[in-house]
Design a protein around this motif. Structure first.
Motif, short mmCIF file in Angstrom:
data_model
loop_
_atom_site.label_atom_id
_atom_site.label_comp_id
_atom_site.label_asym_id
_atom_site.label_seq_id
_atom_site.Cartn_x
_atom_site.Cartn_y
_atom_site.Cartn_z
N GLY A 190 2.58 5.20 0.57
CA GLY A 190 3.78 5.99 0.27
C GLY A 190 4.27 5.77 -1.14
O GLY A 190 3.71 4.99 -1.92
N THR A 191 5.34 6.49 -1.48
CA THR A 191 5.91 6.43 -2.83
C THR A 191 7.40 6.10 -2.73
O THR A 191 8.12 6.67 -1.90
CB THR A 191 5.74 7.78 -3.55
N THR A 192 7.83 5.16 -3.56
CA THR A 192 9.25 4.83 -3.65
C THR A 192 9.73 4.98 -5.08
O THR A 192 8.93 4.85 -6.04
CB THR A 192 9.50 3.38 -3.18
N THR A 193 11.02 5.24 -5.21
CA THR A 193 11.62 5.42 -6.54
C THR A 193 12.87 4.57 -6.63
O THR A 193 13.70 4.56 -5.71
CB THR A 193 11.99 6.90 -6.78
N SER B 273 17.45 2.09 -12.42
CA SER B 273 18.27 1.05 -13.01
C SER B 273 18.74 1.53 -14.38
O SER B 273 17.93 1.67 -15.32
CB SER B 273 17.48 -0.26 -13.15
N GLY B 274 20.04 1.83 -14.48
CA GLY B 274 20.54 2.37 -15.73
C GLY B 274 19.92 3.71 -16.03
O GLY B 274 19.96 4.64 -15.21
N ASN B 275 19.30 3.83 -17.20
CA ASN B 275 18.65 5.10 -17.58
C ASN B 275 17.14 5.05 -17.39
O ASN B 275 16.42 5.88 -17.95
CB ASN B 275 18.99 5.45 -19.03
N THR B 276 16.66 4.05 -16.60
CA THR B 276 15.23 3.90 -16.35
C THR B 276 14.90 4.16 -14.88
O THR B 276 15.55 3.61 -13.99
CB THR B 276 14.73 2.49 -16.73
N THR B 277 13.92 5.00 -14.65
CA THR B 277 13.45 5.31 -13.29
C THR B 277 12.04 4.78 -13.11
O THR B 277 11.16 5.03 -13.95
CB THR B 277 13.47 6.84 -13.06
N THR B 278 11.84 4.03 -12.03
CA THR B 278 10.52 3.46 -11.73
C THR B 278 9.98 4.08 -10.45
O THR B 278 10.65 4.07 -9.41
CB THR B 278 10.59 1.94 -11.58
N THR C 80 6.84 3.95 -7.74
CA THR C 80 5.74 3.10 -7.26
C THR C 80 5.03 3.81 -6.10
O THR C 80 5.67 4.22 -5.13
CB THR C 80 6.26 1.73 -6.78
N THR C 81 3.71 3.92 -6.23
CA THR C 81 2.91 4.57 -5.19
C THR C 81 1.87 3.59 -4.66
O THR C 81 1.14 2.96 -5.44
CB THR C 81 2.19 5.81 -5.74
N ILE C 82 1.84 3.40 -3.35
CA ILE C 82 0.86 2.53 -2.69
C ILE C 82 -0.13 3.41 -1.93
O ILE C 82 0.28 4.29 -1.14
CB ILE C 82 1.55 1.55 -1.73
N ALA C 83 -1.41 3.19 -2.20
CA ALA C 83 -2.48 3.94 -1.50
C ALA C 83 -3.39 2.94 -0.79
O ALA C 83 -3.92 2.01 -1.41
CB ALA C 83 -3.27 4.76 -2.49
N VAL C 84 -3.53 3.09 0.54
CA VAL C 84 -4.32 2.18 1.37
C VAL C 84 -5.59 2.90 1.83
O VAL C 84 -5.53 4.04 2.30
CB VAL C 84 -3.51 1.70 2.60
N ALA C 85 -6.72 2.20 1.69
CA ALA C 85 -7.99 2.76 2.17
C ALA C 85 -8.98 1.62 2.40
O ALA C 85 -9.17 0.78 1.52
CB ALA C 85 -8.55 3.76 1.17
N ALA C 86 -9.59 1.57 3.61
CA ALA C 86 -10.70 0.64 3.93
C ALA C 86 -10.35 -0.80 3.61
O ALA C 86 -11.05 -1.48 2.86
CB ALA C 86 -11.96 1.08 3.21
N GLN D 180 -8.10 -2.17 1.83
CA GLN D 180 -7.66 -2.52 0.49
C GLN D 180 -6.64 -1.48 0.03
O GLN D 180 -6.55 -0.37 0.59
CB GLN D 180 -8.84 -2.59 -0.48
N TYR D 181 -5.88 -1.87 -0.95
CA TYR D 181 -4.86 -0.92 -1.43
C TYR D 181 -4.68 -1.08 -2.94
O TYR D 181 -5.05 -2.10 -3.53
CB TYR D 181 -3.53 -1.13 -0.71
N THR D 182 -4.15 -0.01 -3.53
CA THR D 182 -3.80 -0.02 -4.96
C THR D 182 -2.32 0.30 -5.11
O THR D 182 -1.72 1.01 -4.28
CB THR D 182 -4.63 1.01 -5.75
N VAL D 183 -1.74 -0.24 -6.18
CA VAL D 183 -0.33 0.01 -6.52
C VAL D 183 -0.28 0.67 -7.89
O VAL D 183 -0.79 0.12 -8.87
CB VAL D 183 0.50 -1.28 -6.52
N THR D 184 0.30 1.87 -7.95
CA THR D 184 0.43 2.61 -9.21
C THR D 184 1.90 2.69 -9.58
O THR D 184 2.71 3.18 -8.78
CB THR D 184 -0.16 4.03 -9.08
N THR D 185 2.24 2.22 -10.78
CA THR D 185 3.63 2.17 -11.22
C THR D 185 3.82 2.99 -12.50
O THR D 185 3.03 2.86 -13.45
CB THR D 185 4.09 0.72 -11.48
#
Length: 299
Positions: A47-50, A53-58, A60-66, A68-73
């Motif tokens: 899933g993706t979360t947002t 903080s102040g004028n900065t938006t972060t 984060t997307t987590i992708a799960v497969a087999a 293992q997973y990756t985190v994209t920020t």
């Protein structure tokens, strides 16, 4: 010389706001992984979360497969900057036909000796909250307001009216040094529409004050003191020259010329300190209030 010629001009009280611009800086995407999961550490949910903080938006997307997973920020930062306000450029020509706003700070900020000419095809007025009780031009600068009011121009709102701000008829336009004040409606000449001039206080330090309302039935309406110091006061209307208002007023200057095509109406308590008041032959002078000739003045 500053020349403006749109359909209408509104002189707005206070300071011209600065120009605001925004820019966005994006960092990423930054990818972490793949990271093993499942045993003994459970895999996170995809899933993706947002977060903000102040004028900065972060984001984060987590992708799960087999197992293992990756985190994209990705981060994005919005920066707002302001550019100091500047007065309208010199000149604005006849081709600039859009409505225009001129601020009190513009008129007060032009360098000494500027001929400030505001021309509009139909209407010039005031609005907003003015700081102080007057709009004071820099030394030796002239103020000229003109409306054309030709048959082809808009007649919905026409003429010059300087009494609609928060100060009403108490708003003063003031020049210094050799500066003159000139207001003209029906500047097209023959065939001009009805276009009144309505003013509160006008003051110079010896420069001339001239109000001319041309066009069928056009009036000059004076609601405050006219003080030309050692300069001349000239008031001319195709309709009436009217001295109105609930407060006593004075005319001060070295000379006075008042000419109303339909007449001159004194509807308040008026004192003339401008020397000889000449009422042209055939022009009605109607005193519905009082008219006093000050020292050195006569009728």
């Amino acid at each position: 010389t500053l020349l403006l010629d749109p359909t209408s001009i509104t002189i707005i009280g206070g300071t011209r706001p600065p120009s605001t611009s925004t820019s966005t800086t994006v960092t990423g995407p930054t990818v972490t992984g793949p990271i093993a999961c499942g045993t003994p550490v459970p895999c996170p949910a995809s899933g993706t979360t947002t977060s903000v903080s102040g004028n900065t938006t972060t984001t984060t997307t987590i992708a799960v497969a087999a197992f293992q997973y990756t985190v994209t920020t990705t981060t994005s930062t919005v920066t707002t900057s302001q550019t100091p306000a500047t007065a309208p450029p010199v000149p604005i020509t006849f081709q600039d036909a859009a409505p225009t706003e001129v601020f009190q700070s513009d008129l007060e900020g032009y360098k000494s000796g500027t001929n400030v000419v505001l021309e509009a095809s139909s209407w010039i007025g005031v609005a907003g909250t003015f700081s102080g009780a007057s709009v004071a031009l820099t030394p030796d600068s002239n103020l000229t307001l003109r409306t054309r009011n030709a048959p082809i121009d808009s007649s919905f709102t026409s003429g010059i009216k300087l009494s609609d701000s928060n100060l009403g008829a108490n708003l003063e336009f003031r020049t210094q040094g050799t500066g003159n004040i000139t207001l003209q409606t029906g500047f097209t000449g023959s065939g001009a529409q009805n276009a009144n001039i309505s003013v509160g206080k006008l003051t110079t330090a010896g420069g001339a004050i001239s109000l001319t309302a041309q066009g069928s039935g056009s009036d000059v309406i004076v609601l405050g003191n006219l003080d030309a110091g050692t300069g001349a006061n000239t008031l001319k209307a195709d309709g009436n020259v009217r001295f109105d208002g609930s407060n006593p007023m004075t005319l001060t200057g070295s000379s006075l010329s008042v000419s109303g095509g339909s007449g001159v109406l004194v509807n308040t308590s008026l004192t003339n300190h401008s020397g000889l008041w000449v009422n042209p032959a055939g022009s009605l002078l109607s005193i519905n209030g009082s008219l006093t000739m000050g020292s050195g003045s006569s009728l």
